[in-house]
Every structure is written in C-alpha cells, then in structure tokens.
Design a protein around this motif. Structure first.
Motif, PDB file in Angstrom:
ATOM      1  N   ASP A 179     -29.063  18.787   9.820  1.00 38.38           N
ATOM      2  CA  ASP A 179     -28.053  18.190   8.926  1.00 38.38           C
ATOM      3  C   ASP A 179     -28.665  16.999   8.171  1.00 38.38           C
ATOM      4  O   ASP A 179     -28.453  16.845   6.962  1.00 38.38           O
ATOM      5  CB  ASP A 179     -26.836  17.681   9.718  1.00 38.38           C
ATOM      6  CG  ASP A 179     -25.990  18.800  10.299  1.00 38.38           C
ATOM      7  OD1 ASP A 179     -26.302  19.986  10.050  1.00 38.38           O
ATOM      8  OD2 ASP A 179     -25.016  18.487  11.009  1.00 38.38           O
ATOM      9  N   HIS A 180     -29.396  16.191   8.904  1.00 35.99           N
ATOM     10  CA  HIS A 180     -30.064  15.013   8.320  1.00 35.99           C
ATOM     11  C   HIS A 180     -31.046  15.455   7.219  1.00 35.99           C
ATOM     12  O   HIS A 180     -31.133  14.831   6.157  1.00 35.99           O
ATOM     13  CB  HIS A 180     -30.783  14.286   9.455  1.00 35.99           C
ATOM     14  CG  HIS A 180     -31.473  13.014   9.075  1.00 35.99           C
ATOM     15  ND1 HIS A 180     -30.928  12.058   8.257  1.00 35.99           N
ATOM     16  CD2 HIS A 180     -32.699  12.533   9.431  1.00 35.99           C
ATOM     17  CE1 HIS A 180     -31.773  11.053   8.123  1.00 35.99           C
ATOM     18  NE2 HIS A 180     -32.866  11.320   8.804  1.00 35.99           N
ATOM     19  N   MET A 181     -31.744  16.558   7.433  1.00 30.53           N
ATOM     20  CA  MET A 181     -32.711  17.067   6.449  1.00 30.53           C
ATOM     21  C   MET A 181     -31.992  17.589   5.193  1.00 30.53           C
ATOM     22  O   MET A 181     -32.409  17.307   4.069  1.00 30.53           O
ATOM     23  CB  MET A 181     -33.558  18.202   7.046  1.00 30.53           C
ATOM     24  CG  MET A 181     -34.466  17.794   8.189  1.00 30.53           C
ATOM     25  SD  MET A 181     -35.634  16.497   7.721  1.00 30.53           S
ATOM     26  CE  MET A 181     -34.873  15.077   8.467  1.00 30.53           C
TER      27      MET A 181
ATOM     28  N   PRO B  82     -43.925   9.974  -0.534  1.00 28.11           N
ATOM     29  CA  PRO B  82     -44.326   9.159   0.609  1.00 28.11           C
ATOM     30  C   PRO B  82     -43.117   8.790   1.454  1.00 28.11           C
ATOM     31  O   PRO B  82     -42.024   8.562   0.936  1.00 28.11           O
ATOM     32  CB  PRO B  82     -44.887   7.903  -0.069  1.00 28.11           C
ATOM     33  CG  PRO B  82     -44.098   7.774  -1.335  1.00 28.11           C
ATOM     34  CD  PRO B  82     -43.641   9.154  -1.729  1.00 28.11           C
ATOM     35  N   MET B  83     -43.313   8.751   2.739  1.00 22.44           N
ATOM     36  CA  MET B  83     -42.309   8.167   3.625  1.00 22.44           C
ATOM     37  C   MET B  83     -43.079   7.468   4.744  1.00 22.44           C
ATOM     38  O   MET B  83     -43.535   8.114   5.690  1.00 22.44           O
ATOM     39  CB  MET B  83     -41.383   9.231   4.187  1.00 22.44           C
ATOM     40  CG  MET B  83     -40.280   8.616   5.021  1.00 22.44           C
ATOM     41  SD  MET B  83     -38.961   9.757   5.350  1.00 22.44           S
ATOM     42  CE  MET B  83     -37.886   8.666   6.275  1.00 22.44           C
ATOM     43  N   ASP B  84     -43.244   6.176   4.556  1.00 18.71           N
ATOM     44  CA  ASP B  84     -44.073   5.388   5.478  1.00 18.71           C
ATOM     45  C   ASP B  84     -45.440   6.055   5.649  1.00 18.71           C
ATOM     46  O   ASP B  84     -46.158   6.226   4.688  1.00 18.71           O
ATOM     47  CB  ASP B  84     -43.338   5.161   6.805  1.00 18.71           C
ATOM     48  CG  ASP B  84     -42.044   4.368   6.597  1.00 18.71           C
ATOM     49  OD1 ASP B  84     -41.863   3.803   5.502  1.00 18.71           O
ATOM     50  OD2 ASP B  84     -41.226   4.314   7.509  1.00 18.71           O
TER      51      ASP B  84
ATOM     52  N   ASN C  96     -43.572  12.797  13.237  1.00 21.36           N
ATOM     53  CA  ASN C  96     -42.981  14.096  12.908  1.00 21.36           C
ATOM     54  C   ASN C  96     -41.635  13.992  12.189  1.00 21.36           C
ATOM     55  O   ASN C  96     -41.330  14.812  11.335  1.00 21.36           O
ATOM     56  CB  ASN C  96     -42.859  14.950  14.174  1.00 21.36           C
ATOM     57  CG  ASN C  96     -44.216  15.442  14.636  1.00 21.36           C
ATOM     58  OD1 ASN C  96     -44.669  16.503  14.238  1.00 21.36           O
ATOM     59  ND2 ASN C  96     -44.897  14.654  15.456  1.00 21.36           N
ATOM     60  N   HIS C  97     -40.848  12.989  12.537  1.00 20.46           N
ATOM     61  CA  HIS C  97     -39.575  12.762  11.836  1.00 20.46           C
ATOM     62  C   HIS C  97     -39.854  12.452  10.358  1.00 20.46           C
ATOM     63  O   HIS C  97     -39.248  13.039   9.454  1.00 20.46           O
ATOM     64  CB  HIS C  97     -38.818  11.619  12.516  1.00 20.46           C
ATOM     65  CG  HIS C  97     -37.452  11.336  11.971  1.00 20.46           C
ATOM     66  ND1 HIS C  97     -36.325  11.320  12.757  1.00 20.46           N
ATOM     67  CD2 HIS C  97     -37.027  11.046  10.711  1.00 20.46           C
ATOM     68  CE1 HIS C  97     -35.259  11.031  12.009  1.00 20.46           C
ATOM     69  NE2 HIS C  97     -35.667  10.848  10.758  1.00 20.46           N
ATOM     70  N   HIS C  98     -40.787  11.575  10.108  1.00 20.78           N
ATOM     71  CA  HIS C  98     -41.131  11.220   8.729  1.00 20.78           C
ATOM     72  C   HIS C  98     -41.718  12.412   7.969  1.00 20.78           C
ATOM     73  O   HIS C  98     -41.387  12.635   6.802  1.00 20.78           O
ATOM     74  CB  HIS C  98     -42.159  10.068   8.705  1.00 20.78           C
ATOM     75  CG  HIS C  98     -41.600   8.763   9.152  1.00 20.78           C
ATOM     76  ND1 HIS C  98     -42.393   7.726   9.583  1.00 20.78           N
ATOM     77  CD2 HIS C  98     -40.316   8.319   9.231  1.00 20.78           C
ATOM     78  CE1 HIS C  98     -41.632   6.696   9.903  1.00 20.78           C
ATOM     79  NE2 HIS C  98     -40.372   7.032   9.715  1.00 20.78           N
TER      80      HIS C  98
ATOM     81  N   CYS D 254     -41.287  15.626   8.478  1.00 19.11           N
ATOM     82  CA  CYS D 254     -40.245  16.613   8.223  1.00 19.11           C
ATOM     83  C   CYS D 254     -39.332  16.157   7.083  1.00 19.11           C
ATOM     84  O   CYS D 254     -39.033  16.916   6.154  1.00 19.11           O
ATOM     85  CB  CYS D 254     -39.456  16.791   9.518  1.00 19.11           C
ATOM     86  SG  CYS D 254     -38.537  18.299   9.548  1.00 19.11           S
ATOM     87  N   GLU D 255     -38.926  14.912   7.157  1.00 16.47           N
ATOM     88  CA  GLU D 255     -38.024  14.374   6.134  1.00 16.47           C
ATOM     89  C   GLU D 255     -38.714  14.327   4.766  1.00 16.47           C
ATOM     90  O   GLU D 255     -38.103  14.636   3.735  1.00 16.47           O
ATOM     91  CB  GLU D 255     -37.570  12.977   6.569  1.00 16.47           C
ATOM     92  CG  GLU D 255     -36.366  12.491   5.812  1.00 16.47           C
ATOM     93  CD  GLU D 255     -35.681  11.318   6.514  1.00 16.47           C
ATOM     94  OE1 GLU D 255     -35.796  11.192   7.758  1.00 16.47           O
ATOM     95  OE2 GLU D 255     -35.038  10.540   5.804  1.00 16.47           O
ATOM     96  N   ALA D 256     -39.989  13.978   4.763  1.00 14.72           N
ATOM     97  CA  ALA D 256     -40.739  13.939   3.499  1.00 14.72           C
ATOM     98  C   ALA D 256     -40.855  15.330   2.895  1.00 14.72           C
ATOM     99  O   ALA D 256     -40.830  15.488   1.666  1.00 14.72           O
ATOM    100  CB  ALA D 256     -42.119  13.332   3.733  1.00 14.72           C
TER     101      ALA D 256
HETATM  102 MN   LIG Z   1     -34.643  10.022   8.978  1.00 14.69          MN
END
Ligand SMILES: [Mn+2]
Length: 195
Positions: free
Chosen positions: A38-40, A98-100, A160-162, A164-166
């Motif tokens: 859902d977040h993705m 980019p995400m961090d 992995n969170h970053h 995936c989100e990126a």
């Molecule tokens: Mn997130």
C-alpha cells in the motif's frame, strides 16, 4: 479527453477493483491487505500525480504473491486502456530517483511490446509483510498487461525499504513523463504510425 479507467478482476485468488486517472493530482486510496505494498502504491500515485484507488481482497493466507502479481495485472491493464491510441503523448519516459542511500533508474517505452529488465538485488527477503522478490513480479505483470518496455536498474543503495520505494517512485515519474502530452506531437510518435 478523460483518461480515467475503472477495472475489476475476480479470480479464486484475488478480487481487485482499480480506478486510475492519469491526469490526477496524486490522490490515492489503497487497500491491498499488505501495508508495505500500500505504501508503495501510495508513493507511485503521489509522485506520478495520478489519482489511483486500489482495493484488493486476496489470499494472503497463502502469501503475498497472488495479491501483488494480480494488482500488477489490473494496474497494467488500466494503464493500457487509459493511454488508448497514444496520440500526442511522449511515449518514452525516464527518471533517476534518489532516496537517501538508494539511487534507482527507470526507463520505459509505451511501445506496444512487453519487456522487463529488472536489475535489482535485494538483501532482505521482506519489507514488512511484502516479499521483496514480488517487486520484480509486479513490474513484469505491468509490462505485459500495459504492453510497455520497463527497465529498472539499481545504481546504488543498501536499505531495502529505500530501494523498493525508489523503484516505485522512479517508475511513477517515468510513467508520468511517457503519458504526458507534447503539443508538437500531433499523431502517434512512431515511424510505423502505430504503437
Ligand atoms: Mn517509506
């Protein structure tokens, strides 16, 4: 012309309702039973400036596979229907997001042909209750139902969170570019005359 599509798909594994507006403002209403997924999809919607609602009642007692794959199938079908004859749109889109620590490249072509090149290795099996191996399956499903080329490449990153989100946000930005209109393109952007 409205580019708003509603899709419903029901099998013994999942029941899915999707409403997609390619010309939205980033409003999302996502409920798949998998919080991380859902977040993705929420990030995809906001950063692509689409409007998207997804509701999925899937067999999560098995695992996350059918829910994520089938949401990809229905979202891809909705994209295909929403772009219609593709007249006047840019067709290609790309973004390096980019995400961090994470840096992800996504390049797409609404070519009418499915292709997925997914060059990402995750180092964790899961993000929340979502299996990370399903990220590739999701984009594979989108590629063949939307009939588009999708290249996704992890350029850098460890979290992995970053990562995936990126990926989802890079895809959103690339898709936003590909479906956007260019006033210089009056027909279909192809030497073949069709996509
Ligand atoms: Mn997130």
């Amino acid at each position: 012309m409205d580019r708003i599509v509603e899709k419903r798909r029901t099998t013994k594994e999942t029941a899915i309702d999707v409403k997609l507006n390619l010309d939205g403002s980033g409003k999302s209403s996502i409920s798949t039973g998998i919080g991380f997924f859902d977040h993705m999809l929420d990030g995809f919607t906001r950063h692509g400036l689409f409007d998207l609602s997804v509701s999925c009642d899937g067999d999560l007692n098995v695992d996350s596979h059918h829910t994520i794959e089938d949401c990809g199938i229905v979202l891809g079908s909705a994209i295909a229907e929403a772009v219609g004859d593709k007249k006047g749109i840019k067709r290609y889109g790309n973004f390096i997001l980019p995400m961090d620590d994470a840096l992800v490249l996504c390049a797409i072509d609404l070519s009418g042909r499915p292709y997925l090149n997914f060059d990402v290795d995750f180092t964790s099996e899961k993000c929340g209750t979502m299996d990370t191996e399903m990220v590739k399956e999701f984009f594979y499903a989108v590629s063949y139902t939307a009939m588009m080329n999708i290249h996704i490449k992890l350029l850098d990153g460890t979290n992995n969170h970053h990562i995936c989100e990126a990926i989802f946000k890079a895809f959103a930005k690339a898709l936003d570019m590909a479906v956007s209109y260019d006033s210089r393109i009056t027909d279909v952007l192809s030497t073949k005359g069709a996509l």
